[in-house]
Design a protein around this motif. Structure first.
Motif, mmCIF file in Angstrom:
data_model
loop_
_atom_site.group_PDB
_atom_site.id
_atom_site.type_symbol
_atom_site.label_atom_id
_atom_site.label_comp_id
_atom_site.label_asym_id
_atom_site.label_seq_id
_atom_site.Cartn_x
_atom_site.Cartn_y
_atom_site.Cartn_z
ATOM 1 N N GLU A 198 34.546 44.645 47.208
ATOM 2 C CA GLU A 198 34.285 44.341 45.735
ATOM 3 C C GLU A 198 34.479 44.647 44.003
ATOM 4 O OE1 GLU A 198 32.269 39.942 46.573
ATOM 5 O OE2 GLU A 198 31.620 41.314 44.938
ATOM 6 N N LYS A 239 33.630 43.402 40.375
ATOM 7 C CA LYS A 239 33.380 42.344 38.834
ATOM 8 C C LYS A 239 34.063 42.515 38.063
ATOM 9 C CE LYS A 239 30.248 38.893 39.206
ATOM 10 N NZ LYS A 239 28.764 38.329 39.555
ATOM 11 N N ILE A 291 36.763 37.550 40.534
ATOM 12 C CA ILE A 291 36.358 38.918 41.506
ATOM 13 C C ILE A 291 37.833 39.816 42.332
ATOM 14 C CG2 ILE A 291 35.440 38.585 43.993
ATOM 15 C CD1 ILE A 291 32.939 37.376 42.683
ATOM 16 N N ILE A 292 37.647 40.797 42.427
ATOM 17 C CA ILE A 292 39.269 41.665 43.154
ATOM 18 C C ILE A 292 38.249 41.660 44.357
ATOM 19 C CG2 ILE A 292 40.489 43.487 43.130
ATOM 20 C CD1 ILE A 292 39.608 43.340 39.432
ATOM 21 N N ASP A 293 38.496 41.072 45.467
ATOM 22 C CA ASP A 293 38.686 42.052 46.794
ATOM 23 C C ASP A 293 39.284 43.415 46.282
ATOM 24 O OD1 ASP A 293 37.133 39.635 48.026
ATOM 25 O OD2 ASP A 293 39.529 38.725 47.444
ATOM 26 N N THR A 294 38.442 44.725 47.536
ATOM 27 C CA THR A 294 38.991 45.290 47.744
ATOM 28 C C THR A 294 39.048 46.502 49.042
ATOM 29 O OG1 THR A 294 37.191 46.708 46.985
ATOM 30 C CG2 THR A 294 38.749 46.638 45.530
ATOM 31 N N ASN A 311 39.550 34.848 42.541
ATOM 32 C CA ASN A 311 39.453 35.907 43.570
ATOM 33 C C ASN A 311 40.398 36.313 43.272
ATOM 34 O OD1 ASN A 311 36.566 35.157 44.503
ATOM 35 N ND2 ASN A 311 36.894 36.705 46.037
#
Lengths: 206, 318
Positions: free
Chosen positions: A106, A108, A118-121, A195
Protein backbone atom coordinates in the motif's frame (compact mmCIF):
# COMPACT_ATOMS: atom_id res chain seq x y z
CA UNK A 1 -68.83 -38.76 -34.81
CA UNK A 2 -68.79 -35.79 -32.47
CA UNK A 3 -66.26 -37.53 -30.25
CA UNK A 4 -63.88 -38.09 -33.13
CA UNK A 5 -63.98 -34.35 -33.91
CA UNK A 6 -63.26 -33.58 -30.26
CA UNK A 7 -60.33 -35.99 -30.13
CA UNK A 8 -58.92 -34.60 -33.39
CA UNK A 9 -59.10 -31.03 -32.05
CA UNK A 10 -57.50 -32.12 -28.76
CA UNK A 11 -54.72 -33.96 -30.61
CA UNK A 12 -54.00 -30.90 -32.80
CA UNK A 13 -53.99 -28.66 -29.72
CA UNK A 14 -51.62 -31.02 -27.90
CA UNK A 15 -49.36 -31.16 -30.98
CA UNK A 16 -49.23 -27.35 -31.23
CA UNK A 17 -48.45 -27.09 -27.49
CA UNK A 18 -45.70 -29.71 -27.70
CA UNK A 19 -44.22 -28.14 -30.85
CA UNK A 20 -43.98 -24.82 -29.04
CA UNK A 21 -42.73 -26.34 -25.79
CA UNK A 22 -39.65 -28.36 -26.64
CA UNK A 23 -36.83 -28.44 -29.17
CA UNK A 24 -34.20 -31.05 -29.88
CA UNK A 25 -30.49 -30.79 -30.53
CA UNK A 26 -27.59 -33.21 -30.82
CA UNK A 27 -25.99 -33.32 -27.40
CA UNK A 28 -22.45 -33.61 -28.82
CA UNK A 29 -22.95 -30.52 -31.00
CA UNK A 30 -24.33 -28.58 -28.08
CA UNK A 31 -21.47 -29.62 -25.82
CA UNK A 32 -18.85 -28.63 -28.38
CA UNK A 33 -20.45 -25.19 -28.66
CA UNK A 34 -20.52 -24.94 -24.89
CA UNK A 35 -16.91 -26.04 -24.61
CA UNK A 36 -15.76 -23.26 -26.87
CA UNK A 37 -15.16 -21.50 -23.58
CA UNK A 38 -15.24 -17.83 -22.98
CA UNK A 39 -11.70 -16.61 -22.35
CA UNK A 40 -11.95 -14.43 -19.26
CA UNK A 41 -8.26 -13.46 -19.36
CA UNK A 42 -8.45 -12.10 -22.90
CA UNK A 43 -11.71 -10.37 -22.06
CA UNK A 44 -10.18 -8.80 -18.93
CA UNK A 45 -7.09 -7.66 -20.86
CA UNK A 46 -9.21 -5.97 -23.48
CA UNK A 47 -11.55 -4.55 -20.84
CA UNK A 48 -8.63 -2.99 -18.98
CA UNK A 49 -6.49 -1.63 -21.82
CA UNK A 50 -9.23 -0.74 -24.33
CA UNK A 51 -12.13 -0.04 -21.99
CA UNK A 52 -11.27 1.05 -18.48
CA UNK A 53 -8.06 2.98 -19.24
CA UNK A 54 -9.51 4.74 -22.25
CA UNK A 55 -13.13 5.45 -21.51
CA UNK A 56 -13.78 5.35 -17.77
CA UNK A 57 -14.87 8.70 -16.41
CA UNK A 58 -13.30 9.47 -13.05
CA UNK A 59 -14.17 12.29 -10.66
CA UNK A 60 -11.64 14.05 -8.44
CA UNK A 61 -11.91 12.57 -4.95
CA UNK A 62 -12.24 15.85 -3.02
CA UNK A 63 -14.85 17.09 -5.46
CA UNK A 64 -16.81 13.85 -4.96
CA UNK A 65 -16.61 14.09 -1.18
CA UNK A 66 -17.80 17.71 -1.31
CA UNK A 67 -20.72 16.74 -3.56
CA UNK A 68 -21.77 13.91 -1.24
CA UNK A 69 -21.95 16.42 1.61
CA UNK A 70 -24.18 18.81 -0.36
CA UNK A 71 -26.46 16.26 -2.04
CA UNK A 72 -25.53 12.64 -1.48
CA UNK A 73 -28.44 11.26 -3.54
CA UNK A 74 -27.44 13.24 -6.60
CA UNK A 75 -23.72 12.45 -6.23
CA UNK A 76 -24.39 8.73 -5.82
CA UNK A 77 -26.77 8.74 -8.77
CA UNK A 78 -24.50 10.72 -11.09
CA UNK A 79 -21.11 9.23 -10.29
CA UNK A 80 -21.80 5.98 -8.47
CA UNK A 81 -22.31 2.49 -9.83
CA UNK A 82 -24.07 -0.19 -7.89
CA UNK A 83 -25.53 -3.53 -8.81
CA UNK A 84 -28.22 -4.08 -6.26
CA UNK A 85 -30.12 -2.12 -3.68
CA UNK A 86 -28.42 -0.68 -0.65
CA UNK A 87 -26.69 2.46 0.47
CA UNK A 88 -23.21 1.69 -0.89
CA UNK A 89 -21.88 2.43 -4.36
CA UNK A 90 -18.60 2.19 -6.23
CA UNK A 91 -17.00 5.27 -7.76
CA UNK A 92 -14.11 5.73 -10.16
CA UNK A 93 -12.05 8.58 -8.73
CA UNK A 94 -8.76 10.31 -9.38
CA UNK A 95 -6.50 12.10 -6.95
CA UNK A 96 -3.14 13.78 -6.79
CA UNK A 97 -1.06 13.76 -3.64
CA UNK A 98 2.25 13.18 -1.92
CA UNK A 99 3.33 9.74 -0.80
CA UNK A 100 3.90 9.89 2.92
CA UNK A 101 4.41 6.17 3.40
CA UNK A 102 5.31 3.41 0.98
CA UNK A 103 4.60 0.07 2.58
CA UNK A 104 4.41 -3.50 1.38
CA UNK A 105 1.10 -3.60 -0.49
CA UNK A 106 0.00 0.00 0.00
CA UNK A 107 0.80 3.64 -0.47
CA UNK A 108 -0.33 6.27 1.99
CA UNK A 109 -0.96 9.53 0.17
CA UNK A 110 -2.03 12.95 1.36
CA UNK A 111 -3.76 15.28 -1.10
CA UNK A 112 -3.41 19.07 -1.19
CA UNK A 113 -6.68 19.37 0.77
CA UNK A 114 -5.27 17.18 3.50
CA UNK A 115 -7.33 14.11 2.64
CA UNK A 116 -5.47 10.91 3.46
CA UNK A 117 -5.80 8.07 1.00
CA UNK A 118 -4.67 4.49 1.18
CA UNK A 119 -3.89 3.00 -2.21
CA UNK A 120 -3.79 -0.77 -2.26
CA UNK A 121 -1.09 -1.95 -4.61
CA UNK A 122 -0.99 -5.64 -3.78
CA UNK A 123 -4.31 -6.74 -2.39
CA UNK A 124 -6.46 -5.89 -5.40
CA UNK A 125 -9.45 -8.19 -5.03
CA UNK A 126 -13.24 -8.04 -5.08
CA UNK A 127 -15.63 -6.42 -7.52
CA UNK A 128 -14.88 -2.76 -6.85
CA UNK A 129 -12.98 -2.02 -10.07
CA UNK A 130 -15.39 -3.96 -12.28
CA UNK A 131 -18.41 -2.26 -10.75
CA UNK A 132 -16.91 1.23 -10.50
CA UNK A 133 -16.03 1.11 -14.21
CA UNK A 134 -19.71 0.66 -15.10
CA UNK A 135 -18.60 -1.10 -18.29
CA UNK A 136 -19.69 -4.65 -17.45
CA UNK A 137 -23.26 -5.78 -16.82
CA UNK A 138 -24.48 -8.84 -14.96
CA UNK A 139 -26.96 -9.56 -17.74
CA UNK A 140 -24.11 -10.03 -20.22
CA UNK A 141 -23.15 -13.24 -18.41
CA UNK A 142 -24.99 -16.50 -17.91
CA UNK A 143 -24.27 -16.88 -14.22
CA UNK A 144 -23.14 -14.81 -11.26
CA UNK A 145 -20.07 -17.02 -11.11
CA UNK A 146 -19.10 -16.00 -14.66
CA UNK A 147 -19.69 -12.36 -13.80
CA UNK A 148 -17.39 -12.72 -10.80
CA UNK A 149 -14.75 -14.38 -12.96
CA UNK A 150 -14.51 -11.09 -14.86
CA UNK A 151 -13.50 -9.37 -11.61
CA UNK A 152 -11.02 -12.10 -10.85
CA UNK A 153 -9.34 -11.83 -14.26
CA UNK A 154 -9.48 -8.03 -14.29
CA UNK A 155 -7.94 -7.78 -10.81
CA UNK A 156 -5.18 -10.14 -11.91
CA UNK A 157 -4.30 -7.99 -14.94
CA UNK A 158 -4.12 -4.88 -12.76
CA UNK A 159 -2.38 -6.52 -9.80
CA UNK A 160 0.19 -8.47 -11.79
CA UNK A 161 0.74 -6.51 -15.01
CA UNK A 162 -0.23 -2.88 -14.71
CA UNK A 163 0.46 -1.70 -11.18
CA UNK A 164 3.95 -3.22 -10.75
CA UNK A 165 5.07 -1.31 -13.90
CA UNK A 166 3.48 1.88 -12.55
CA UNK A 167 5.31 1.53 -9.25
CA UNK A 168 8.76 1.05 -10.77
CA UNK A 169 10.14 4.55 -10.26
CA UNK A 170 7.95 5.70 -7.41
CA UNK A 171 9.50 6.38 -4.05
CA UNK A 172 8.44 7.91 -0.76
CA UNK A 173 7.90 11.69 -1.05
CA UNK A 174 6.92 11.61 -4.75
CA UNK A 175 3.83 13.41 -5.94
CA UNK A 176 1.62 10.92 -7.75
CA UNK A 177 -1.67 10.84 -9.64
CA UNK A 178 -3.89 7.88 -9.09
CA UNK A 179 -7.09 6.72 -10.70
CA UNK A 180 -9.04 3.92 -9.06
CA UNK A 181 -12.16 2.52 -7.53
CA UNK A 182 -13.56 3.44 -4.16
CA UNK A 183 -16.58 2.27 -2.21
CA UNK A 184 -18.64 4.83 -0.35
CA UNK A 185 -21.69 4.42 1.86
CA UNK A 186 -24.37 7.06 1.72
CA UNK A 187 -24.52 9.13 4.89
CA UNK A 188 -21.18 7.78 6.07
CA UNK A 189 -18.73 9.59 3.83
CA UNK A 190 -17.25 11.58 6.73
CA UNK A 191 -14.19 10.25 8.52
CA UNK A 192 -14.08 7.13 6.37
CA UNK A 193 -10.75 5.51 5.60
CA UNK A 194 -10.53 6.12 1.88
CA UNK A 195 -9.13 2.97 0.32
CA UNK A 196 -8.56 3.15 -3.40
CA UNK A 197 -8.09 0.12 -5.59
CA UNK A 198 -5.98 1.65 -8.38
CA UNK A 199 -6.29 1.13 -12.10
CA UNK A 200 -3.42 3.51 -12.85
CA UNK A 201 -0.69 5.22 -10.83
CA UNK A 202 1.72 7.74 -12.35
CA UNK A 203 4.40 10.11 -11.11
CA UNK A 204 3.11 13.65 -11.30
CA UNK A 205 5.17 16.54 -12.69
CA UNK A 206 3.74 18.94 -10.06
CA UNK B 1 -81.56 -10.20 7.80
CA UNK B 2 -79.15 -7.38 8.68
CA UNK B 3 -77.31 -9.69 11.08
CA UNK B 4 -76.94 -12.28 8.30
CA UNK B 5 -75.57 -9.66 5.90
CA UNK B 6 -73.15 -8.42 8.57
CA UNK B 7 -71.95 -11.97 9.19
CA UNK B 8 -71.39 -12.55 5.49
CA UNK B 9 -69.44 -9.33 5.07
CA UNK B 10 -67.35 -9.52 8.24
CA UNK B 11 -64.06 -10.20 6.41
CA UNK B 12 -64.78 -7.40 3.92
CA UNK B 13 -65.45 -5.02 6.82
CA UNK B 14 -62.22 -6.17 8.49
CA UNK B 15 -60.32 -5.45 5.26
CA UNK B 16 -61.86 -2.00 4.98
CA UNK B 17 -61.00 -1.15 8.60
CA UNK B 18 -57.46 -2.46 8.16
CA UNK B 19 -56.94 -0.31 5.04
CA UNK B 20 -58.38 2.70 6.86
CA UNK B 21 -56.07 2.31 9.86
CA UNK B 22 -52.94 1.75 7.74
CA UNK B 23 -53.72 4.66 5.41
CA UNK B 24 -54.09 6.95 8.44
CA UNK B 25 -50.81 5.76 9.93
CA UNK B 26 -48.79 5.73 6.68
CA UNK B 27 -49.11 8.19 3.80
CA UNK B 28 -47.35 5.72 1.49
CA UNK B 29 -50.04 3.05 1.72
CA UNK B 30 -52.59 4.55 -0.63
CA UNK B 31 -50.15 5.31 -3.44
CA UNK B 32 -50.68 3.66 -6.81
CA UNK B 33 -47.25 2.03 -6.81
CA UNK B 34 -47.74 0.51 -3.38
CA UNK B 35 -51.21 -0.82 -4.15
CA UNK B 36 -50.00 -2.47 -7.38
CA UNK B 37 -47.12 -3.90 -5.42
CA UNK B 38 -49.48 -5.36 -2.81
CA UNK B 39 -51.64 -6.91 -5.53
CA UNK B 40 -48.58 -8.34 -7.28
CA UNK B 41 -47.33 -9.83 -4.00
CA UNK B 42 -50.64 -11.41 -3.01
CA UNK B 43 -51.18 -12.99 -6.43
CA UNK B 44 -49.03 -15.95 -5.41
CA UNK B 45 -50.90 -16.47 -2.16
CA UNK B 46 -54.25 -16.11 -3.94
CA UNK B 47 -53.35 -18.90 -6.39
CA UNK B 48 -52.27 -21.24 -3.59
CA UNK B 49 -55.15 -20.29 -1.29
CA UNK B 50 -57.77 -20.86 -3.94
CA UNK B 51 -56.58 -24.47 -4.29
CA UNK B 52 -56.39 -24.77 -0.52
CA UNK B 53 -60.01 -23.56 -0.23
CA UNK B 54 -61.24 -26.53 -2.25
CA UNK B 55 -59.36 -28.89 0.07
CA UNK B 56 -60.56 -27.21 3.27
CA UNK B 57 -64.13 -27.24 1.90
CA UNK B 58 -63.74 -31.05 1.82
CA UNK B 59 -62.58 -30.91 5.46
CA UNK B 60 -59.02 -31.67 4.35
CA UNK B 61 -55.75 -29.78 4.60
CA UNK B 62 -52.61 -29.57 2.47
CA UNK B 63 -49.40 -28.71 4.28
CA UNK B 64 -47.23 -29.43 1.24
CA UNK B 65 -48.16 -26.48 -0.99
CA UNK B 66 -45.09 -24.41 -0.04
CA UNK B 67 -42.71 -27.26 -0.82
CA UNK B 68 -44.58 -28.18 -4.00
CA UNK B 69 -44.21 -24.54 -5.01
CA UNK B 70 -40.45 -24.73 -4.37
CA UNK B 71 -40.01 -27.97 -6.31
CA UNK B 72 -42.07 -26.88 -9.31
CA UNK B 73 -40.25 -23.55 -9.26
CA UNK B 74 -36.89 -25.33 -9.38
CA UNK B 75 -37.99 -27.72 -12.13
CA UNK B 76 -39.43 -24.88 -14.19
CA UNK B 77 -36.19 -22.88 -13.94
CA UNK B 78 -33.99 -25.97 -14.39
CA UNK B 79 -35.75 -27.11 -17.55
CA UNK B 80 -35.77 -23.63 -19.01
CA UNK B 81 -32.10 -23.07 -18.33
CA UNK B 82 -30.52 -26.51 -18.64
CA UNK B 83 -33.07 -28.67 -20.49
CA UNK B 84 -32.62 -32.44 -20.36
CA UNK B 85 -29.51 -34.18 -21.70
CA UNK B 86 -29.77 -37.87 -22.66
CA UNK B 87 -26.19 -39.10 -23.08
CA UNK B 88 -27.04 -42.54 -24.48
CA UNK B 89 -29.08 -41.06 -27.34
CA UNK B 90 -26.78 -38.07 -27.88
CA UNK B 91 -29.91 -35.97 -27.46
CA UNK B 92 -30.55 -32.65 -25.80
CA UNK B 93 -34.17 -31.68 -25.11
CA UNK B 94 -34.52 -27.95 -24.65
CA UNK B 95 -37.58 -26.29 -23.15
CA UNK B 96 -39.18 -23.02 -24.19
CA UNK B 97 -40.88 -20.78 -21.62
CA UNK B 98 -44.20 -22.44 -22.48
CA UNK B 99 -42.67 -25.89 -22.15
CA UNK B 100 -41.06 -25.26 -18.80
CA UNK B 101 -44.21 -23.66 -17.38
CA UNK B 102 -46.41 -26.53 -18.61
CA UNK B 103 -43.95 -29.06 -17.16
CA UNK B 104 -44.08 -27.31 -13.77
CA UNK B 105 -47.90 -27.35 -13.83
CA UNK B 106 -48.01 -31.04 -14.73
CA UNK B 107 -45.54 -31.89 -11.96
CA UNK B 108 -47.58 -29.84 -9.45
CA UNK B 109 -50.71 -31.67 -10.59
CA UNK B 110 -49.02 -35.07 -10.21
CA UNK B 111 -47.72 -34.23 -6.73
CA UNK B 112 -51.20 -33.14 -5.69
CA UNK B 113 -52.74 -36.31 -7.12
CA UNK B 114 -50.14 -38.33 -5.23
CA UNK B 115 -51.24 -36.60 -2.01
CA UNK B 116 -54.85 -37.46 -2.80
CA UNK B 117 -53.93 -41.06 -3.67
CA UNK B 118 -52.08 -41.59 -0.38
CA UNK B 119 -54.97 -40.08 1.58
CA UNK B 120 -57.68 -42.14 -0.11
CA UNK B 121 -55.79 -45.40 -0.67
CA UNK B 122 -54.34 -45.72 2.84
CA UNK B 123 -57.01 -43.71 4.66
CA UNK B 124 -54.32 -41.46 6.11
CA UNK B 125 -55.24 -38.17 7.75
CA UNK B 126 -54.53 -35.39 5.19
CA UNK B 127 -52.43 -33.63 7.82
CA UNK B 128 -49.97 -36.54 8.01
CA UNK B 129 -49.91 -37.41 4.30
CA UNK B 130 -49.28 -33.82 3.19
CA UNK B 131 -46.75 -33.29 5.98
CA UNK B 132 -44.80 -36.18 4.45
CA UNK B 133 -45.05 -34.57 1.02
CA UNK B 134 -43.84 -31.29 2.53
CA UNK B 135 -40.58 -32.97 3.52
CA UNK B 136 -40.28 -35.06 0.36
CA UNK B 137 -40.77 -32.08 -1.95
CA UNK B 138 -38.40 -29.86 0.03
CA UNK B 139 -35.73 -32.57 -0.03
CA UNK B 140 -36.29 -33.13 -3.75
CA UNK B 141 -35.88 -29.40 -4.34
CA UNK B 142 -32.57 -29.39 -2.50
CA UNK B 143 -31.43 -32.45 -4.46
CA UNK B 144 -32.45 -30.94 -7.78
CA UNK B 145 -30.85 -27.55 -7.14
CA UNK B 146 -27.99 -28.79 -4.91
CA UNK B 147 -28.99 -25.89 -2.67
CA UNK B 148 -27.96 -23.32 -5.30
CA UNK B 149 -30.41 -20.84 -6.87
CA UNK B 150 -31.04 -21.19 -10.61
CA UNK B 151 -30.83 -17.64 -11.95
CA UNK B 152 -30.89 -15.53 -15.13
CA UNK B 153 -33.87 -17.12 -16.83
CA UNK B 154 -34.37 -14.51 -19.52
CA UNK B 155 -36.64 -11.54 -20.05
CA UNK B 156 -39.48 -13.42 -21.77
CA UNK B 157 -39.89 -15.63 -18.69
CA UNK B 158 -39.53 -12.63 -16.38
CA UNK B 159 -42.57 -11.07 -18.09
CA UNK B 160 -44.90 -13.57 -16.38
CA UNK B 161 -44.05 -12.28 -12.91
CA UNK B 162 -42.94 -8.73 -13.55
CA UNK B 163 -44.69 -7.65 -16.76
CA UNK B 164 -47.73 -5.47 -17.31
CA UNK B 165 -50.68 -6.18 -19.59
CA UNK B 166 -53.24 -3.45 -20.34
CA UNK B 167 -51.93 -1.45 -17.41
CA UNK B 168 -52.32 -4.30 -14.92
CA UNK B 169 -49.50 -6.55 -13.63
CA UNK B 170 -49.48 -9.97 -15.33
CA UNK B 171 -49.58 -11.92 -12.00
CA UNK B 172 -52.81 -10.08 -11.12
CA UNK B 173 -54.34 -11.22 -14.43
CA UNK B 174 -53.25 -14.79 -13.80
CA UNK B 175 -54.56 -14.95 -10.24
CA UNK B 176 -57.84 -13.31 -11.29
CA UNK B 177 -58.36 -15.88 -14.06
CA UNK B 178 -57.61 -18.70 -11.59
CA UNK B 179 -60.11 -17.28 -9.10
CA UNK B 180 -62.80 -16.97 -11.79
CA UNK B 181 -62.24 -20.56 -12.92
CA UNK B 182 -62.47 -21.95 -9.38
CA UNK B 183 -65.50 -19.78 -8.55
CA UNK B 184 -67.17 -21.21 -11.67
CA UNK B 185 -66.25 -24.75 -10.60
CA UNK B 186 -67.62 -24.33 -7.07
CA UNK B 187 -70.79 -22.46 -8.02
CA UNK B 188 -71.82 -23.86 -11.36
CA UNK B 189 -70.67 -27.46 -11.62
CA UNK B 190 -71.69 -30.76 -10.08
CA UNK B 191 -68.05 -31.29 -9.14
CA UNK B 192 -68.20 -28.12 -7.02
CA UNK B 193 -71.37 -29.28 -5.27
CA UNK B 194 -69.75 -32.65 -4.55
CA UNK B 195 -66.88 -30.87 -2.81
CA UNK B 196 -69.32 -29.08 -0.48
CA UNK B 197 -71.24 -32.32 0.03
CA UNK B 198 -68.11 -34.25 1.03
CA UNK B 199 -67.08 -31.48 3.43
CA UNK B 200 -70.57 -31.26 4.93
CA UNK B 201 -70.99 -34.98 5.56
CA UNK B 202 -68.66 -37.44 3.87
CA UNK B 203 -70.71 -40.49 4.76
CA UNK B 204 -73.92 -38.99 3.41
CA UNK B 205 -72.09 -37.95 0.25
CA UNK B 206 -70.82 -41.51 -0.19
CA UNK B 207 -74.28 -42.98 0.36
CA UNK B 208 -75.75 -40.62 -2.21
CA UNK B 209 -73.43 -42.10 -4.84
CA UNK B 210 -70.61 -39.58 -5.03
CA UNK B 211 -67.24 -41.11 -5.90
CA UNK B 212 -65.42 -39.56 -2.97
CA UNK B 213 -61.99 -40.91 -3.82
CA UNK B 214 -62.02 -39.51 -7.36
CA UNK B 215 -63.19 -36.11 -6.16
CA UNK B 216 -60.43 -36.04 -3.54
CA UNK B 217 -57.79 -37.00 -6.12
CA UNK B 218 -58.99 -34.23 -8.41
CA UNK B 219 -59.14 -31.61 -5.65
CA UNK B 220 -55.65 -32.37 -4.31
CA UNK B 221 -54.44 -32.39 -7.92
CA UNK B 222 -55.93 -28.94 -8.54
CA UNK B 223 -54.34 -27.64 -5.32
CA UNK B 224 -50.95 -29.01 -6.43
CA UNK B 225 -51.32 -27.32 -9.80
CA UNK B 226 -52.30 -24.03 -8.14
CA UNK B 227 -49.16 -24.28 -6.00
CA UNK B 228 -47.19 -24.82 -9.22
CA UNK B 229 -48.75 -21.68 -10.73
CA UNK B 230 -47.60 -19.87 -7.59
CA UNK B 231 -44.16 -21.40 -8.13
CA UNK B 232 -43.97 -20.11 -11.70
CA UNK B 233 -45.03 -16.62 -10.55
CA UNK B 234 -42.42 -16.52 -7.77
CA UNK B 235 -39.65 -17.81 -10.03
CA UNK B 236 -40.49 -15.40 -12.77
CA UNK B 237 -40.76 -12.43 -10.43
CA UNK B 238 -37.32 -13.11 -8.97
CA UNK B 239 -35.97 -14.36 -12.34
CA UNK B 240 -34.50 -17.11 -10.20
CA UNK B 241 -35.57 -20.33 -8.49
CA UNK B 242 -34.58 -20.33 -4.82
CA UNK B 243 -34.24 -23.70 -3.04
CA UNK B 244 -35.93 -22.30 0.06
CA UNK B 245 -38.79 -20.63 -1.83
CA UNK B 246 -42.29 -21.09 -0.45
CA UNK B 247 -41.23 -21.69 3.14
CA UNK B 248 -44.32 -21.23 5.36
CA UNK B 249 -46.52 -20.38 2.36
CA UNK B 250 -48.83 -23.19 3.47
CA UNK B 251 -49.52 -21.24 6.66
CA UNK B 252 -50.28 -18.04 4.76
CA UNK B 253 -52.68 -19.90 2.50
CA UNK B 254 -54.44 -21.65 5.38
CA UNK B 255 -54.66 -18.27 7.12
CA UNK B 256 -56.23 -16.71 4.01
CA UNK B 257 -58.79 -19.52 3.82
CA UNK B 258 -59.71 -19.26 7.52
CA UNK B 259 -59.81 -15.46 7.58
CA UNK B 260 -61.98 -15.63 4.46
CA UNK B 261 -64.60 -17.54 6.44
CA UNK B 262 -64.10 -21.10 5.23
CA UNK B 263 -64.70 -23.54 8.05
CA UNK B 264 -61.82 -25.88 8.83
CA UNK B 265 -64.38 -28.63 9.47
CA UNK B 266 -65.50 -28.36 5.85
CA UNK B 267 -68.68 -27.75 3.91
CA UNK B 268 -68.85 -23.99 4.48
CA UNK B 269 -66.97 -21.22 2.73
CA UNK B 270 -66.38 -19.44 -0.55
CA UNK B 271 -63.48 -18.77 -2.89
CA UNK B 272 -64.25 -15.05 -2.88
CA UNK B 273 -63.97 -15.11 0.92
CA UNK B 274 -60.51 -16.64 0.56
CA UNK B 275 -59.49 -13.91 -1.88
CA UNK B 276 -60.52 -11.31 0.71
CA UNK B 277 -58.56 -13.29 3.32
CA UNK B 278 -55.46 -13.26 1.11
CA UNK B 279 -55.85 -9.52 0.52
CA UNK B 280 -56.15 -8.97 4.30
CA UNK B 281 -52.91 -10.86 4.89
CA UNK B 282 -51.17 -9.01 2.04
CA UNK B 283 -52.36 -5.61 3.28
CA UNK B 284 -51.40 -6.53 6.84
CA UNK B 285 -47.89 -7.57 5.74
CA UNK B 286 -47.50 -4.42 3.66
CA UNK B 287 -48.85 -2.17 6.42
CA UNK B 288 -46.53 -3.64 9.04
CA UNK B 289 -43.55 -3.10 6.73
CA UNK B 290 -44.60 0.49 5.97
CA UNK B 291 -44.98 1.16 9.69
CA UNK B 292 -41.47 -0.18 10.32
CA UNK B 293 -42.71 -2.93 12.61
CA UNK B 294 -40.01 -5.49 13.35
CA UNK B 295 -40.34 -8.76 11.35
CA UNK B 296 -40.59 -10.66 14.64
CA UNK B 297 -43.60 -8.61 15.70
CA UNK B 298 -45.08 -9.03 12.22
CA UNK B 299 -45.26 -12.78 12.82
CA UNK B 300 -46.87 -12.28 16.21
CA UNK B 301 -49.50 -9.92 14.75
CA UNK B 302 -50.25 -12.29 11.87
CA UNK B 303 -50.68 -15.17 14.31
CA UNK B 304 -53.06 -13.14 16.46
CA UNK B 305 -55.16 -12.18 13.43
CA UNK B 306 -55.48 -15.86 12.43
CA UNK B 307 -56.42 -16.77 16.00
CA UNK B 308 -59.06 -14.06 16.04
CA UNK B 309 -60.47 -15.28 12.72
CA UNK B 310 -60.79 -18.85 14.01
CA UNK B 311 -62.45 -17.70 17.25
CA UNK B 312 -64.95 -15.61 15.27
CA UNK B 313 -65.60 -18.62 13.01
CA UNK B 314 -66.22 -20.85 16.03
CA UNK B 315 -68.47 -18.28 17.74
CA UNK B 316 -70.52 -17.65 14.61
CA UNK B 317 -71.31 -21.38 14.37
CA UNK B 318 -72.83 -21.36 17.86
Amino acid sequence: MKKSYLYTILAILLGVLLYNSVYFEKLSKRNSQKNAKFDFNTFADSLYYNGILKSTQAIEINQLLALTKVNADSAFKTYGNRLGIGESAYFMVNATGKIIEKNEGELKVITQNGTTLIIDTKYIFGNAIRDASGLVKLTDFKTNADFNKVSEALNTVIREKAIPKNLNNIINGNIISVTGAIKLKKGKTKNQILNILPIKISKSEQ
Amino acid sequence: MNKELLKKSQSLIALFLLCLVISVLSDKFLTTNNLWNVLRQISVNICISVGMTLIVLMAGIDLSVGSVLAFTSAVCAGLLKNGIAIQSLDLFIGFTVLGSVLSALIIGLMMGIFNGWVITKFSLPPFVATLAMLTIARGATMLYTQGIPISNLGSSFEFIGSGWLLGIPVPVWISTIMVLIVVFITKKTAFGRYIYAIGGNEKAAFLSGININNIKLAVYGIAGMMAAIGGVLVTSRLNSAQPNAGTSYELDSIAAVVIGGTSLSGGVGTVTGTVIGAVIIGVLNNGLVLLNVSPFWQQVVKGLVILLAVIIDKKSKK
